[in-house]
Motif scaffolding. Structure first.
Motif, PDB file in Angstrom:
ATOM      1  N   VAL A  77      -7.073 -92.369 -24.505  1.00 38.25           N
ATOM      2  CA  VAL A  77      -7.661 -93.607 -23.900  1.00 38.25           C
ATOM      3  C   VAL A  77      -7.304 -92.723 -22.457  1.00 38.25           C
ATOM      4  CG1 VAL A  77      -6.957 -95.443 -23.166  1.00 38.25           C
ATOM      5  CG2 VAL A  77      -6.334 -94.922 -25.177  1.00 38.25           C
ATOM      6  N   SER A  78      -8.006 -92.565 -21.269  1.00 39.75           N
ATOM      7  CA  SER A  78      -8.140 -91.895 -19.968  1.00 39.75           C
ATOM      8  C   SER A  78      -8.542 -93.368 -18.850  1.00 39.75           C
ATOM      9  CB  SER A  78      -9.473 -90.996 -19.760  1.00 39.75           C
ATOM     10  OG  SER A  78     -10.684 -91.701 -20.091  1.00 39.75           O
ATOM     11  N   LYS A  79      -8.813 -94.384 -19.579  1.00 43.94           N
ATOM     12  CA  LYS A  79      -8.801 -95.486 -18.270  1.00 43.94           C
ATOM     13  C   LYS A  79      -8.504 -96.679 -19.226  1.00 43.94           C
ATOM     14  CE  LYS A  79     -12.957 -93.834 -15.586  1.00 43.94           C
ATOM     15  NZ  LYS A  79     -14.038 -94.022 -14.617  1.00 43.94           N
ATOM     16  N   GLU A 132       3.040-101.480  -9.234  1.00 42.14           N
ATOM     17  CA  GLU A 132       2.518-102.470 -10.441  1.00 42.14           C
ATOM     18  C   GLU A 132       1.690-101.838 -10.823  1.00 42.14           C
ATOM     19  OE1 GLU A 132       0.809-106.745 -11.490  1.00 42.14           O
ATOM     20  OE2 GLU A 132       1.499-106.150  -9.320  1.00 42.14           O
ATOM     21  N   ILE A 133       0.663-100.862 -10.003  1.00 45.17           N
ATOM     22  CA  ILE A 133      -0.635-100.488 -11.161  1.00 45.17           C
ATOM     23  C   ILE A 133      -0.116 -98.977 -11.401  1.00 45.17           C
ATOM     24  CG2 ILE A 133      -2.429 -99.051 -10.168  1.00 45.17           C
ATOM     25  CD1 ILE A 133      -2.795-101.223  -7.935  1.00 45.17           C
ATOM     26  N   TYR A 134       1.727 -98.346 -10.829  1.00 47.89           N
ATOM     27  CA  TYR A 134       1.466 -96.668 -11.921  1.00 47.89           C
ATOM     28  C   TYR A 134       1.788 -97.556 -13.409  1.00 47.89           C
ATOM     29  CZ  TYR A 134       3.072 -92.341 -12.008  1.00 47.89           C
ATOM     30  OH  TYR A 134       4.407 -91.028 -12.725  1.00 47.89           O
ATOM     31  N   ALA A 135       2.607 -99.160 -13.340  1.00 47.39           N
ATOM     32  CA  ALA A 135       3.779 -98.955 -14.451  1.00 47.39           C
ATOM     33  C   ALA A 135       2.469 -99.146 -15.677  1.00 47.39           C
ATOM     34  CB  ALA A 135       4.624-100.403 -14.061  1.00 47.39           C
ATOM     35  N   LEU A 136       1.285-100.189 -15.246  1.00 50.84           N
ATOM     36  CA  LEU A 136       0.286 -99.972 -16.010  1.00 50.84           C
ATOM     37  C   LEU A 136      -0.385 -99.164 -16.776  1.00 50.84           C
ATOM     38  CD1 LEU A 136      -0.753-102.551 -17.682  1.00 50.84           C
ATOM     39  CD2 LEU A 136      -2.464-102.192 -15.587  1.00 50.84           C
ATOM     40  N   LEU A 137      -0.197 -98.405 -15.904  1.00 55.34           N
ATOM     41  CA  LEU A 137      -1.239 -97.083 -16.370  1.00 55.34           C
ATOM     42  C   LEU A 137      -0.247 -96.373 -17.262  1.00 55.34           C
ATOM     43  CD1 LEU A 137      -3.324 -95.650 -13.241  1.00 55.34           C
ATOM     44  CD2 LEU A 137      -4.295 -97.066 -14.753  1.00 55.34           C
ATOM     45  N   LYS A 138       0.959 -96.222 -16.714  1.00 56.06           N
ATOM     46  CA  LYS A 138       1.947 -95.660 -17.948  1.00 56.06           C
ATOM     47  C   LYS A 138       1.911 -96.201 -18.917  1.00 56.06           C
ATOM     48  CE  LYS A 138       6.820 -93.645 -17.143  1.00 56.06           C
ATOM     49  NZ  LYS A 138       7.594 -94.139 -16.510  1.00 56.06           N
ATOM     50  N   GLU A 139       1.930 -97.478 -19.205  1.00 58.63           N
ATOM     51  CA  GLU A 139       2.245 -97.929 -20.649  1.00 58.63           C
ATOM     52  C   GLU A 139       0.328 -97.407 -20.912  1.00 58.63           C
ATOM     53  OE1 GLU A 139       2.659-102.296 -22.238  1.00 58.63           O
ATOM     54  OE2 GLU A 139       3.020-102.054 -20.066  1.00 58.63           O
ATOM     55  N   LYS A 140      -0.362 -98.119 -20.649  1.00 57.69           N
ATOM     56  CA  LYS A 140      -1.718 -97.456 -21.678  1.00 57.69           C
ATOM     57  C   LYS A 140      -2.276 -96.639 -21.860  1.00 57.69           C
ATOM     58  CE  LYS A 140      -1.678-101.818 -21.737  1.00 57.69           C
ATOM     59  NZ  LYS A 140      -1.298-102.943 -23.507  1.00 57.69           N
ATOM     60  N   LEU A 141      -1.979 -95.750 -20.883  1.00 55.56           N
ATOM     61  CA  LEU A 141      -2.980 -94.376 -20.715  1.00 55.56           C
ATOM     62  C   LEU A 141      -2.417 -93.557 -21.788  1.00 55.56           C
ATOM     63  CD1 LEU A 141      -3.903 -93.935 -17.138  1.00 55.56           C
ATOM     64  CD2 LEU A 141      -5.508 -94.927 -19.340  1.00 55.56           C
ATOM     65  N   SER A 142      -3.106 -92.541 -22.498  1.00 55.22           N
ATOM     66  CA  SER A 142      -2.737 -91.664 -22.262  1.00 55.22           C
ATOM     67  C   SER A 142      -1.619 -90.611 -22.488  1.00 55.22           C
ATOM     68  CB  SER A 142      -3.741 -90.899 -23.877  1.00 55.22           C
ATOM     69  OG  SER A 142      -4.405 -89.638 -23.088  1.00 55.22           O
ATOM     70  N   PRO A 143      -0.737 -89.870 -23.461  1.00 54.97           N
ATOM     71  CA  PRO A 143       0.468 -89.099 -22.888  1.00 54.97           C
ATOM     72  C   PRO A 143      -0.199 -88.136 -21.775  1.00 54.97           C
ATOM     73  CG  PRO A 143       1.232 -89.408 -24.684  1.00 54.97           C
ATOM     74  CD  PRO A 143      -0.633 -90.224 -24.618  1.00 54.97           C
ATOM     75  N   GLU A 144      -1.872 -87.244 -22.400  1.00 56.51           N
ATOM     76  CA  GLU A 144      -2.258 -86.691 -21.936  1.00 56.51           C
ATOM     77  C   GLU A 144      -3.143 -86.547 -20.482  1.00 56.51           C
ATOM     78  OE1 GLU A 144      -2.894 -87.468 -24.826  1.00 56.51           O
ATOM     79  OE2 GLU A 144      -2.479 -85.469 -25.995  1.00 56.51           O
ATOM     80  N   THR A 145      -2.888 -87.702 -20.409  1.00 57.48           N
ATOM     81  CA  THR A 145      -3.872 -88.689 -18.632  1.00 57.48           C
ATOM     82  C   THR A 145      -2.592 -89.026 -18.204  1.00 57.48           C
ATOM     83  OG1 THR A 145      -5.983 -89.094 -20.344  1.00 57.48           O
ATOM     84  CG2 THR A 145      -5.014 -90.138 -18.213  1.00 57.48           C
ATOM     85  N   MET A 146      -1.717 -89.281 -19.120  1.00 56.77           N
ATOM     86  CA  MET A 146      -0.821 -89.804 -18.164  1.00 56.77           C
ATOM     87  C   MET A 146       0.876 -88.148 -16.943  1.00 56.77           C
ATOM     88  SD  MET A 146       0.190 -92.463 -16.943  1.00 56.77           S
ATOM     89  CE  MET A 146       1.761 -91.914 -15.327  1.00 56.77           C
ATOM     90  N   ASP A 147      -0.080 -87.438 -17.865  1.00 54.88           N
ATOM     91  CA  ASP A 147       1.387 -85.980 -17.945  1.00 54.88           C
ATOM     92  C   ASP A 147       0.583 -85.487 -16.060  1.00 54.88           C
ATOM     93  OD1 ASP A 147       3.196 -86.527 -19.064  1.00 54.88           O
ATOM     94  OD2 ASP A 147       1.941 -84.464 -20.859  1.00 54.88           O
TER      95      ASP A 147
END
Length: 203
Positions: A77-79, A132-147
């Motif tokens: 998941v990248s978006k 807030e945006i960053y926390a949501l992305l951290k929760e929903k995005l794939s580990p690879e995308t989040m890295d």
């Protein structure tokens, strides 16, 4: 005397014949047992290699493969879907709130204290939205995308501070020094909020 020799000879012959017969049967029995062992070994090996797994095992393997595929899809998941419009509106509303502040008018007229207060508040509000945006992305995005995002975010924070400090140095020792710092951090943070929403969220 001749008769006794004859009987002895005949007796020995009988014993010899019986002995040969017994040896023959024993040999036949041994051959028969060896053949059975070979047949059993062939049968066992055939059963081992040709036996098919039960149907339920096939289903379990198939289910596991499907689960792995689903996990890999989730991991890529990248978006975040259908959140972009919502967060753009939130960010736009922050600016509307800021524009309605009493300090805004004096800030626009160049009153130093009003500018410091206004841009300080502006930075804090967009910084809160960014977290807030960053926390949501951290929760929903794939580990690879989040890295990847984490690396980018660290670089962005360094760049934001460097830029703000450069702006501050232009007015070092003056009353506008802190104002310049707050204006820079506000603008950078606001811009970063929109960047993250546009890059990592969909309509």
């Amino acid at each position: 005397m001749n008769n006794s020799k004859f009987f002895i000879t005949a007796f020995l012959l009988v014993i010899l014949i019986i002995g040969l017969s017994a040896c023959g049967n024993s040999s036949d029995d041994k051959v028969s047992i060896d053949n059975q062992i070979e047949d059993d070994e062939i049968s066992e090996s055939t059963d081992t290699f040709s036996s098919e797994p039960p149907n339920n095992t096939d289903k379990e393997v198939s289910t596991e493969n499907e689960n792995l595929q689903e996990d890999s899809i989730e991991d890529t998941v990248s978006k975040i879907e259908a959140r972009k419009k919502e967060f753009i509106e939130k960010l736009d509303n922050i600016q509307k709130e800021l524009d309605a502040l009493p300090e805004k008018k004096d800030s626009d007229e160049g009153v130093t204290n009003a500018m410091k207060n206004y841009y300080g508040i502006s930075y804090e509000m967009y910084d809160k939205a960014l977290n807030e945006i960053y926390a949501l992305l951290k929760e929903k995005l794939s580990p690879e995308t989040m890295d990847t995002l984490k690396t980018e975010q660290i670089k962005w924070i360094e760049q934001k501070e460097d830029t703000a400090n450069e702006e501050r140095k232009k007015y070092e020792g003056g009353t506008f020094e802190n104002v310049a710092y707050y204006i820079s951090t506000y603008e950078s943070t606001k811009e970063r909020c929109y960047e993250l929403v546009n890059e990592y969220m969909t309509d």
